[in-house]
Motif scaffolding. Structure first.
Motif, PDB file in Angstrom:
ATOM      1  N   ARG A 216     -97.414  72.224  10.675  1.00 62.97           N
ATOM      2  CA  ARG A 216     -98.189  71.260  11.444  1.00 62.97           C
ATOM      3  C   ARG A 216     -97.385  69.984  11.736  1.00 62.97           C
ATOM      4  O   ARG A 216     -97.399  69.475  12.850  1.00 62.97           O
ATOM      5  CB  ARG A 216     -99.474  70.927  10.678  1.00 62.97           C
ATOM      6  CG  ARG A 216    -100.473  70.069  11.404  1.00 62.97           C
ATOM      7  CD  ARG A 216    -101.768  69.848  10.619  1.00 62.97           C
ATOM      8  NE  ARG A 216    -101.541  69.210   9.325  1.00 62.97           N
ATOM      9  CZ  ARG A 216    -101.562  69.835   8.142  1.00 62.97           C
ATOM     10  NH1 ARG A 216    -101.805  71.125   8.073  1.00 62.97           N
ATOM     11  NH2 ARG A 216    -101.339  69.174   7.024  1.00 62.97           N
ATOM     12  N   ARG A 217     -96.663  69.498  10.739  1.00 64.75           N
ATOM     13  CA  ARG A 217     -95.932  68.239  10.894  1.00 64.75           C
ATOM     14  C   ARG A 217     -94.504  68.446  11.387  1.00 64.75           C
ATOM     15  O   ARG A 217     -93.780  67.481  11.601  1.00 64.75           O
ATOM     16  CB  ARG A 217     -95.935  67.490   9.571  1.00 64.75           C
ATOM     17  CG  ARG A 217     -97.369  67.139   9.133  1.00 64.75           C
ATOM     18  CD  ARG A 217     -97.415  66.457   7.813  1.00 64.75           C
ATOM     19  NE  ARG A 217     -97.069  65.065   8.040  1.00 64.75           N
ATOM     20  CZ  ARG A 217     -96.674  64.240   7.096  1.00 64.75           C
ATOM     21  NH1 ARG A 217     -96.567  64.642   5.854  1.00 64.75           N
ATOM     22  NH2 ARG A 217     -96.381  62.990   7.378  1.00 64.75           N
ATOM     23  N   ARG A 218     -94.099  69.737  11.497  1.00 62.55           N
ATOM     24  CA  ARG A 218     -92.747  70.093  11.943  1.00 62.55           C
ATOM     25  C   ARG A 218     -91.694  69.441  11.046  1.00 62.55           C
ATOM     26  O   ARG A 218     -90.770  68.774  11.513  1.00 62.55           O
ATOM     27  CB  ARG A 218     -92.540  69.751  13.410  1.00 62.55           C
ATOM     28  CG  ARG A 218     -93.608  70.402  14.287  1.00 62.55           C
ATOM     29  CD  ARG A 218     -93.277  70.647  15.709  1.00 62.55           C
ATOM     30  NE  ARG A 218     -92.057  71.353  16.019  1.00 62.55           N
ATOM     31  CZ  ARG A 218     -91.844  72.669  15.880  1.00 62.55           C
ATOM     32  NH1 ARG A 218     -92.768  73.433  15.380  1.00 62.55           N
ATOM     33  NH2 ARG A 218     -90.696  73.194  16.222  1.00 62.55           N
ATOM     34  N   THR A 219     -91.876  69.668   9.718  1.00 63.69           N
ATOM     35  CA  THR A 219     -90.990  69.091   8.714  1.00 63.69           C
ATOM     36  C   THR A 219     -90.532  70.162   7.733  1.00 63.69           C
ATOM     37  O   THR A 219     -90.932  71.314   7.806  1.00 63.69           O
ATOM     38  CB  THR A 219     -91.721  67.989   7.916  1.00 63.69           C
ATOM     39  OG1 THR A 219     -92.851  68.568   7.265  1.00 63.69           O
ATOM     40  CG2 THR A 219     -92.159  66.847   8.804  1.00 63.69           C
ATOM     41  N   THR A 220     -89.711  69.716   6.805  1.00 60.50           N
ATOM     42  CA  THR A 220     -89.245  70.561   5.715  1.00 60.50           C
ATOM     43  C   THR A 220     -90.235  70.481   4.559  1.00 60.50           C
ATOM     44  O   THR A 220     -90.831  69.432   4.318  1.00 60.50           O
ATOM     45  CB  THR A 220     -87.857  70.087   5.235  1.00 60.50           C
ATOM     46  OG1 THR A 220     -86.938  70.208   6.326  1.00 60.50           O
ATOM     47  CG2 THR A 220     -87.352  70.899   4.061  1.00 60.50           C
ATOM     48  N   ALA A 221     -90.401  71.583   3.844  1.00 60.55           N
ATOM     49  CA  ALA A 221     -91.208  71.624   2.626  1.00 60.55           C
ATOM     50  C   ALA A 221     -90.539  72.589   1.655  1.00 60.55           C
ATOM     51  O   ALA A 221     -89.814  73.507   2.063  1.00 60.55           O
ATOM     52  CB  ALA A 221     -92.632  72.076   2.919  1.00 60.55           C
TER      53      ALA A 221
ATOM     54  N   VAL B 267     -87.164  77.016   0.804  1.00 67.21           N
ATOM     55  CA  VAL B 267     -87.182  75.893   1.740  1.00 67.21           C
ATOM     56  C   VAL B 267     -87.795  76.376   3.039  1.00 67.21           C
ATOM     57  O   VAL B 267     -87.351  77.379   3.608  1.00 67.21           O
ATOM     58  CB  VAL B 267     -85.752  75.359   2.006  1.00 67.21           C
ATOM     59  CG1 VAL B 267     -85.787  74.195   2.983  1.00 67.21           C
ATOM     60  CG2 VAL B 267     -85.075  74.958   0.706  1.00 67.21           C
ATOM     61  N   TYR B 268     -88.821  75.644   3.487  1.00 62.97           N
ATOM     62  CA  TYR B 268     -89.490  75.962   4.747  1.00 62.97           C
ATOM     63  C   TYR B 268     -89.165  74.865   5.746  1.00 62.97           C
ATOM     64  O   TYR B 268     -89.177  73.683   5.415  1.00 62.97           O
ATOM     65  CB  TYR B 268     -91.010  76.042   4.552  1.00 62.97           C
ATOM     66  CG  TYR B 268     -91.415  77.272   3.792  1.00 62.97           C
ATOM     67  CD1 TYR B 268     -91.774  78.437   4.455  1.00 62.97           C
ATOM     68  CD2 TYR B 268     -91.407  77.279   2.398  1.00 62.97           C
ATOM     69  CE1 TYR B 268     -92.120  79.579   3.750  1.00 62.97           C
ATOM     70  CE2 TYR B 268     -91.758  78.407   1.684  1.00 62.97           C
ATOM     71  CZ  TYR B 268     -92.109  79.549   2.366  1.00 62.97           C
ATOM     72  OH  TYR B 268     -92.443  80.684   1.670  1.00 62.97           O
ATOM     73  N   ARG B 269     -88.858  75.288   6.979  1.00 59.26           N
ATOM     74  CA  ARG B 269     -88.644  74.341   8.078  1.00 59.26           C
ATOM     75  C   ARG B 269     -89.630  74.698   9.168  1.00 59.26           C
ATOM     76  O   ARG B 269     -89.661  75.839   9.628  1.00 59.26           O
ATOM     77  CB  ARG B 269     -87.213  74.439   8.607  1.00 59.26           C
ATOM     78  CG  ARG B 269     -86.244  74.112   7.487  1.00 59.26           C
ATOM     79  CD  ARG B 269     -84.992  73.493   7.866  1.00 59.26           C
ATOM     80  NE  ARG B 269     -85.140  72.306   8.686  1.00 59.26           N
ATOM     81  CZ  ARG B 269     -84.113  71.684   9.210  1.00 59.26           C
ATOM     82  NH1 ARG B 269     -82.904  72.136   9.023  1.00 59.26           N
ATOM     83  NH2 ARG B 269     -84.290  70.607   9.929  1.00 59.26           N
TER      84      ARG B 269
ATOM     85  N   THR C 124     -79.221  67.990   3.415  1.00 65.07           N
ATOM     86  CA  THR C 124     -79.625  67.236   4.605  1.00 65.07           C
ATOM     87  C   THR C 124     -81.024  67.633   5.103  1.00 65.07           C
ATOM     88  O   THR C 124     -81.579  66.946   5.949  1.00 65.07           O
ATOM     89  CB  THR C 124     -78.609  67.413   5.746  1.00 65.07           C
ATOM     90  OG1 THR C 124     -78.520  68.804   6.074  1.00 65.07           O
ATOM     91  CG2 THR C 124     -77.243  66.869   5.352  1.00 65.07           C
ATOM     92  N   MET C 125     -81.589  68.708   4.587  1.00 67.93           N
ATOM     93  CA  MET C 125     -82.930  69.139   4.990  1.00 67.93           C
ATOM     94  C   MET C 125     -84.033  68.373   4.261  1.00 67.93           C
ATOM     95  O   MET C 125     -85.171  68.340   4.710  1.00 67.93           O
ATOM     96  CB  MET C 125     -83.129  70.628   4.695  1.00 67.93           C
ATOM     97  CG  MET C 125     -82.248  71.561   5.439  1.00 67.93           C
ATOM     98  SD  MET C 125     -82.647  73.237   4.870  1.00 67.93           S
ATOM     99  CE  MET C 125     -81.402  74.184   5.670  1.00 67.93           C
ATOM    100  N   VAL C 126     -83.706  67.802   3.107  1.00 71.33           N
ATOM    101  CA  VAL C 126     -84.709  67.201   2.230  1.00 71.33           C
ATOM    102  C   VAL C 126     -84.552  65.682   2.260  1.00 71.33           C
ATOM    103  O   VAL C 126     -83.450  65.165   2.137  1.00 71.33           O
ATOM    104  CB  VAL C 126     -84.560  67.739   0.789  1.00 71.33           C
ATOM    105  CG1 VAL C 126     -85.586  67.130  -0.138  1.00 71.33           C
ATOM    106  CG2 VAL C 126     -84.664  69.273   0.790  1.00 71.33           C
TER     107      VAL C 126
ATOM    108  N   ALA D 251     -86.644  79.134   5.542  1.00 73.39           N
ATOM    109  CA  ALA D 251     -85.268  78.897   5.975  1.00 73.39           C
ATOM    110  C   ALA D 251     -84.255  79.326   4.920  1.00 73.39           C
ATOM    111  O   ALA D 251     -83.177  79.818   5.258  1.00 73.39           O
ATOM    112  CB  ALA D 251     -85.066  77.419   6.312  1.00 73.39           C
ATOM    113  N   ARG D 252     -84.564  79.131   3.642  1.00 74.52           N
ATOM    114  CA  ARG D 252     -83.635  79.464   2.551  1.00 74.52           C
ATOM    115  C   ARG D 252     -84.421  79.844   1.311  1.00 74.52           C
ATOM    116  O   ARG D 252     -85.479  79.277   1.049  1.00 74.52           O
ATOM    117  CB  ARG D 252     -82.751  78.260   2.182  1.00 74.52           C
ATOM    118  CG  ARG D 252     -81.829  77.728   3.244  1.00 74.52           C
ATOM    119  CD  ARG D 252     -80.653  78.629   3.583  1.00 74.52           C
ATOM    120  NE  ARG D 252     -79.892  79.097   2.452  1.00 74.52           N
ATOM    121  CZ  ARG D 252     -78.861  78.483   1.900  1.00 74.52           C
ATOM    122  NH1 ARG D 252     -78.454  77.331   2.377  1.00 74.52           N
ATOM    123  NH2 ARG D 252     -78.224  79.013   0.876  1.00 74.52           N
ATOM    124  N   THR D 253     -83.882  80.748   0.527  1.00 76.58           N
ATOM    125  CA  THR D 253     -84.399  81.080  -0.798  1.00 76.58           C
ATOM    126  C   THR D 253     -83.221  80.993  -1.754  1.00 76.58           C
ATOM    127  O   THR D 253     -82.204  81.663  -1.549  1.00 76.58           O
ATOM    128  CB  THR D 253     -85.018  82.493  -0.827  1.00 76.58           C
ATOM    129  OG1 THR D 253     -86.092  82.545   0.112  1.00 76.58           O
ATOM    130  CG2 THR D 253     -85.551  82.830  -2.214  1.00 76.58           C
TER     131      THR D 253
END
Length: 177
Positions: A33-38, A50-52, A163-165, A57-59
């Motif tokens: 919804r916010r188009r962010t990383t979680a 890691v979700y983008r 850089t994602m977080v 995106a990554r495990t």
């Protein structure tokens, strides 16, 4: 053996699993919804996801506290907490003893309520504090759960997502999914 069986039983408890799934799904939905990383940490599977923008995106493999499969109740129990958190500080040396780290907002209001209930029920000493300084940090890769309650990544893995977080990144830690 009985202690181990009791500990492992919580990972198949339908109520616990439903709550953990809700937390993870809410975090992933917020990312979309916010188009962010979680970030979602699955303790039993030993992974950080890691979700983008709501997509995986990554495990990455992780290490936990030396009693990381237990639910964190107090300072010094070496358990890794479960709940919904946010990154409140981004740290690099010399501001951390680890390679790099993200400080989480543990304890949050739910952690404080659980700690107070445990104190009132006599499960923990009245002299024991709730704890703090829970991080996702580097210097992992030891092949065992060794932290004091944090989540450890190898230095290469923390670099790969560094850089994602950012400040405010949601981090949900669950027992299992």
């Amino acid at each position: 053996e009985q202690r181990h069986d009791a500990l492992m039983a919580r990972f198949s408890d339908p109520e616990e699993l439903a709550q953990w799934r809700r937390w993870a799904n809410d975090t992933i939905s917020e990312s979309r919804r916010r188009r962010t990383t979680a970030i979602v940490v699955n303790k039993l599977a030993g992974v950080l996801m890691v979700y983008r923008n709501g997509s995986l995106a990554r495990t990455l493999p992780i290490e936990l506290g030396s009693r990381g499969y237990e639910r964190k109740l107090y300072s010094g129990d070496h358990a890794t907490p479960e709940g919904r958190y946010k990154v409140v500080q981004v740290k690099k040396r010399p501001n951390t003893i680890y390679y790099k780290a993200w400080l989480l907002d543990y304890p949050n209001a739910e952690d404080r309520r659980r700690w107070e209930r445990a104190r009132q029920a006599g499960q923990i000493s009245k002299r024991v504090g709730i704890g703090n300084l829970i991080e996702i940090h580097g210097d992992g890769g030891q092949g065992r759960n060794w932290t004091q309650g944090c989540v450890a990544l190898t230095n290469d893995d923390i670099d790969s997502i560094w850089t994602m977080v950012a400040l405010g990144t949601p981090v949900t830690i669950v027992g299992a999914l």
